[in-house]
Design a protein around this motif. Structure first.
Motif, PDB file in Angstrom:
ATOM      1  N   THR A  42       0.805  -1.218   0.000  1.00  0.00           N
ATOM      2  CA  THR A  42       0.000   0.000   0.000  1.00  0.00           C
ATOM      3  C   THR A  42       0.840   1.270   0.000  1.00  0.00           C
ATOM      4  O   THR A  42       0.301   2.346  -0.059  1.00  0.00           O
ATOM      5  N   GLU A  43       2.163   1.173   0.099  1.00  0.00           N
ATOM      6  CA  GLU A  43       3.009   2.354   0.119  1.00  0.00           C
ATOM      7  C   GLU A  43       3.431   2.711  -1.302  1.00  0.00           C
ATOM      8  O   GLU A  43       4.270   2.055  -1.900  1.00  0.00           O
ATOM      9  N   VAL A  44       2.825   3.750  -1.827  1.00  0.00           N
ATOM     10  CA  VAL A  44       3.133   4.195  -3.180  1.00  0.00           C
ATOM     11  C   VAL A  44       2.969   5.709  -3.218  1.00  0.00           C
ATOM     12  O   VAL A  44       2.174   6.271  -2.474  1.00  0.00           O
ATOM     13  N   ILE A  45       3.757   6.380  -4.033  1.00  0.00           N
ATOM     14  CA  ILE A  45       3.675   7.835  -4.134  1.00  0.00           C
ATOM     15  C   ILE A  45       2.782   8.196  -5.310  1.00  0.00           C
ATOM     16  O   ILE A  45       3.015   7.765  -6.433  1.00  0.00           O
ATOM     17  N   LEU A  46       1.744   8.989  -5.022  1.00  0.00           N
ATOM     18  CA  LEU A  46       0.795   9.412  -6.044  1.00  0.00           C
ATOM     19  C   LEU A  46       0.812  10.924  -6.175  1.00  0.00           C
ATOM     20  O   LEU A  46       1.059  11.631  -5.197  1.00  0.00           O
ATOM     21  N   ASN A  47       0.502  11.406  -7.371  1.00  0.00           N
ATOM     22  CA  ASN A  47       0.365  12.851  -7.525  1.00  0.00           C
ATOM     23  C   ASN A  47      -1.064  13.261  -7.129  1.00  0.00           C
ATOM     24  O   ASN A  47      -1.902  12.418  -6.823  1.00  0.00           O
TER      25      ASN A  47
END
Length: 171
Positions: A42-47
């Motif tokens: 669940t750890e992801v970088i989103l704009n």
């Protein structure tokens, strides 16, 4: 007369949005002993646009009695590949000349699923993209599929559409 032209312009814009919003899903049956949680993170970088899509889709699912989707880091990689391919190939389609279907990319990346779906949109922002998806039966069916557990969303800026949106689903 100006009002009629304005209304006609709005109608044409709506038709354009609907034409360039596509939805697709695929059912792929694994044996009952397979799980769909392998490689999920669940750890992801989103704009900002991707976060907005994620929140709006989950809000809509909750309004319709469905659980929120979780985010998949591994599926995010596929969504990013698909978004970049749509931009570079100038071919707005579920089937890429380079990769074939998005489901082929999922299999190549060893993402296991029993059911998978894809929503594509070319639109000016995430609010309009989600609105177009919800107003389209095929897209809405993907959003409201009860068997989906995970999602990923990728966006890229596009001279032609404003932005390209890719949302993938697996369950």
């Amino acid at each position: 007369m100006k009002l009629k032209r304005f209304l006609l312009l709005l109608l044409m814009i709506e038709i354009f949005v609907e034409i360039f919003c596509l939805a697709k899903y695929e059912v792929f049956a694994y044996g009952e002993d397979k799980t769909n949680t392998k490689n999920q993170d669940t750890e992801v970088i989103l704009n900002e646009e991707e976060i907005n899509v994620f929140e709006k889709i989950n809000e809509y699912r909750l309004e319709n009695g469905l659980p929120k989707l979780k985010y998949s880091k591994e599926l995010q990689k596929v969504a990013e590949i698909k978004a970049k391919d749509l931009l570079e190939s100038k071919n707005f389609s579920h089937t890429s000349e380079t990769y074939g279907s998005t489901f082929n990319i999922m299999r190549d990346k060893k993402i296991e699923y029993k059911i998978a779906g894809e929503n594509l949109a070319g639109n000016i922002n995430s609010d309009k993209a989600v609105e177009a998806w919800i107003n389209s039966e095929a897209h809405r069916d993907n959003i409201l599929e009860k068997d989906y557990n995970y999602t990923a969303i990728a966006t890229v800026e596009s001279d032609k559409y404003g932005m390209i949106f890719v949302q993938l689903f697996i369950g």
